[in-house]
Design a protein around this motif. Sequence first.
Motif, short mmCIF file in Angstrom:
data_model
loop_
_atom_site.label_atom_id
_atom_site.label_comp_id
_atom_site.label_asym_id
_atom_site.label_seq_id
_atom_site.Cartn_x
_atom_site.Cartn_y
_atom_site.Cartn_z
N GLY A 260 -18.33 51.06 -7.80
CA GLY A 260 -19.17 51.87 -6.93
C GLY A 260 -19.32 51.22 -5.58
N ARG B 195 -21.16 48.58 -4.64
CA ARG B 195 -21.78 47.27 -4.69
C ARG B 195 -20.78 46.14 -4.87
NH1 ARG B 195 -26.34 47.17 -9.02
NH2 ARG B 195 -26.90 49.35 -8.96
N GLY C 297 -16.52 42.73 -7.20
CA GLY C 297 -16.75 44.08 -6.71
C GLY C 297 -17.44 44.92 -7.77
N SER C 298 -17.18 46.21 -7.75
CA SER C 298 -17.72 47.13 -8.76
C SER C 298 -16.84 48.37 -8.77
CB SER C 298 -19.17 47.50 -8.44
OG SER C 298 -19.23 48.34 -7.30
N ALA D 278 -21.03 41.56 -5.53
CA ALA D 278 -21.97 40.52 -5.92
C ALA D 278 -21.29 39.16 -5.87
CB ALA D 278 -22.49 40.80 -7.33
#
Lengths: 120, 120
Positions: free
Chosen positions: B76, B78, B73-74, B80
């Motif tokens: 924010g 986003r 995750g992040s 990946a």
Amino acid sequence: MPTQEQMKSTLQAYVDGFNSGDVAAVTGLFADDAVVVDPVGNPPMEGRAAIDEFYGNAVSAGAKLSLDAPIRGSHGDRAAMAFTVTVPGMRVRVIDVMTFGADGKIVRMEAHWGPDDVES
Amino acid sequence: MPTQEQMKSTLQAYVDGFNSGDVAAVTGLFADDAVVVDPVGNPPMEGRAAIDEFYGNAVSAGAKLSLDAPIRGSHGDRAAMAFTVTVPGMRVRVIDVMTFGADGKIVRMEAHWGPDDVES
């Protein structure tokens, strides 16, 4: 634009620089006006002084990086890698995406990891 | 902003949609005005018709996805993932970065893979 091999070698040098505790080997991969976003969602760190401080702290903390899979290139100016960073008492699963300038220096680094990607 | 769990579930649904050959399950994860860059360095594909065509072709070609490491995750909007895509006669090592809208739909997908990441 740097070649695939140049970009992948730079990402490998970033990993190796951490693992040998050589902060200058890491920070020397970046352009003086590079932007580091770590993690994505937090405010960017911009320029030489901010980059030197950030990586100085990370290397001093004893962070070691282990690739989870081979480094990826692109058909443009980016390369990416999935790795696990271990610092004493904590492991974080990360995907970094690096953007390169024409001279082969990193101009932008974006680190994807969230609260759930941290194990203590 | 969607939660970490929502973003990661969406990326897993993307993988599962490919692996069950369900193109609508994949394309339904995207906003109507989403942008797909695959690979990074090639011109972006924009909007519903382009996305439906791109994924229709990929699923029809028999592409299957295998995660190389857990989805990231992040802090924010986003998430990946590093994975390997197999189509008959070819394997490609990829890192996808997905950006999400407030409604949880993917608004941007960027696929990082270069010529050296393809094995035939």
